[in-house]
Write an enzyme that holds these catalytic residues in place. Structure first.
Site: not given
Ligand code: SAH
Length: 388
Positions: A243, A331
């Protein structure tokens, strides 16, 4: 004073007849109402078509509550909230955190209610529900008996309504740390500050589904506080959760420790860079999850979003071992299911990795979609199998 009312155009009337609950500003001819009033919606000829929540600021000026002569009084809100809660009680959800009210899809427009154990988190996303919050709070307290109710009224969409972004206690007390269970996994959730209302509840059933295929080495791309990683860890030998947010990485590590999962490594990195460097290093994974944030927040960003989805999926397909599983999500409601499928097809063709679609999924059953309202269908989750 006469009952507040709004006259709509012929076009607005046709939209209503087609079943859509929103009337845009351009289809509203004349209004006699205050901020957040419940108004009688009238045809150009003055016939009452139903009752709606009125917004003085939003492009979505009217959100229909009832059709025809049915009044939109507190008894209606009580009935609809009761129906929404009763529906969730019947779903046999194996978790103590889930959505109780999903706005339009429960005929409770612009109202979200999530349950976290003994506590509720509410979002009032229009002037109408914002104004009714004291009454809604009382109905929820009476129906669910929570220890506390928090308003997470900090989403950006509130500004389109001219409403402040704020987090406010509505009832009882709500601690900073709430312990919830999802299947066998325990989470420590901060509903005051966490993303969305604390957890990505909409992915719960997709995590459950993914567990049926998970094996070997797992790469969890965009892990937030570890949702997929924690749920799939028992089926995998090694878990790497990626993340971009340091806070999310710290939460994933803390949740792994809480659940005594030692084979999970939480990495702070940009997914695009991480996929590239894992590819260069010749790494391979048996299970990969891609759950990025909405790349297309509006229509104009769709082309860039599609390019982003294509890139991460193409790289993930290459990293996958034959027989491995890719759980890939979008999403963005601006990226429809056929658009997302087309991107996955392109990624497969360009990477020369043959994949089959094993499951097409959406947000969980506690986040239903209102038929005819595409805005309520936002989460797409494809489970793909690499063949060769
Ligand atoms: N899979 C998680 C929800 C993900 S929400 C669950 O099941 O609960 C999306 C996440 O992507 C967020 O935490 C955000 O910090 C992260 N994110 C956003 N852009 C990103 C990137 N370029 N690389 C890695 N993570 C990213």
């Amino acid at each position: 004073m006469s009952h507040p009312s709004a006259f709509i155009s012929r076009k607005g009337e046709q939209r209503l007849a087609a079943g859509h609950p929103w009337i845009y500003r351009s289809d509203v001819a004349d209004v006699d109402a205050e901020v957040g009033d419940t108004v009688a919606v009238k045809s150009p000829r003055g016939q009452v078509l139903g009752q709606a929540l009125f917004s003085s600021e939003s492009q979505i000026t009217l959100r229909m509550l009832t059709r025809g002569e049915t009044p939109a009084d507190l008894a209606l809100w009580r009935r609809r909230i009761d129906a929404a809660v009763t529906f969730r009680e019947g779903l046999a959800i194996d978790a103590t955190a889930f959505r109780l009210v999903n706005a339009e899809a429960d005929l409770l427009p612009s109202l979200i209610v999530d349950r976290y154990g003994d506590y509720l988190v509410v979002q009032a996303l229009s002037q109408g529900t914002d104004r009714l919050l004291p009454e809604i709070t009382a109905i929820l307290a009476e129906r669910v008996h929570p220890k506390g109710i928090l308003a997470r009224n900090d989403p950006k969409v509130r500004s389109l309504e001219g409403l402040p972004q704020e987090v406010r206690l509505l009832h009882g007390t709500v601690p900073e740390s709430i312990l919830v269970k999802e299947g066998p996994v325990e989470y420590d959730v901060n509903v005051w500050t966490g993303q969305k209302t604390g957890l990505f509840l909409d992915q719960r059933e997709n995590r459950e589904a993914a567990l049926r295929y998970a094996k070997g080495r797992l790469l969890d791309g965009c892990s937030y506080n570890g949702g997929f990683s924690l749920r799939l860890a028992s089926a995998c030998d090694q878990v790497i959760a990626v993340d971009i947010s340091a806070d999310a990485v710290a939460r994933t590590a803390a949740n792994a420790a809480r659940n005594k999962i030692a084979h999970l490594q939480a990495v702070e990195a940009n997914l695009f860079d991480e996929l590239r460097s894992l590819g260069k290093a010749g790494e391979r994974f048996d299970t990969i999850v891609l759950d990025p944030p909405a790349f297309a927040k509006n229509k104009t960003s769709v082309p860039n979003a599609l390019a982003g989805y294509k890139e991460i999926n193409l790289r993930a397909m290459r990293l996958l071992t034959p027989g491995g599983t890719l759980i890939t999500c979008s999403c963005s409601y601006n990226v429809t299911e056929p658009m997302f499928e087309a991107v996955l097809h392109e990624a497969s063709a360009d990477s020369q990795v043959p994949v089959s679609i094993v499951e097409k999924r959406m947000q969980g059953r506690d986040h239903p979609v209102l038929l005819g309202v595409p805005e309520t269908y936002y989460l797409k989750c494809f489970i793909l199998r690499r063949l060769d």
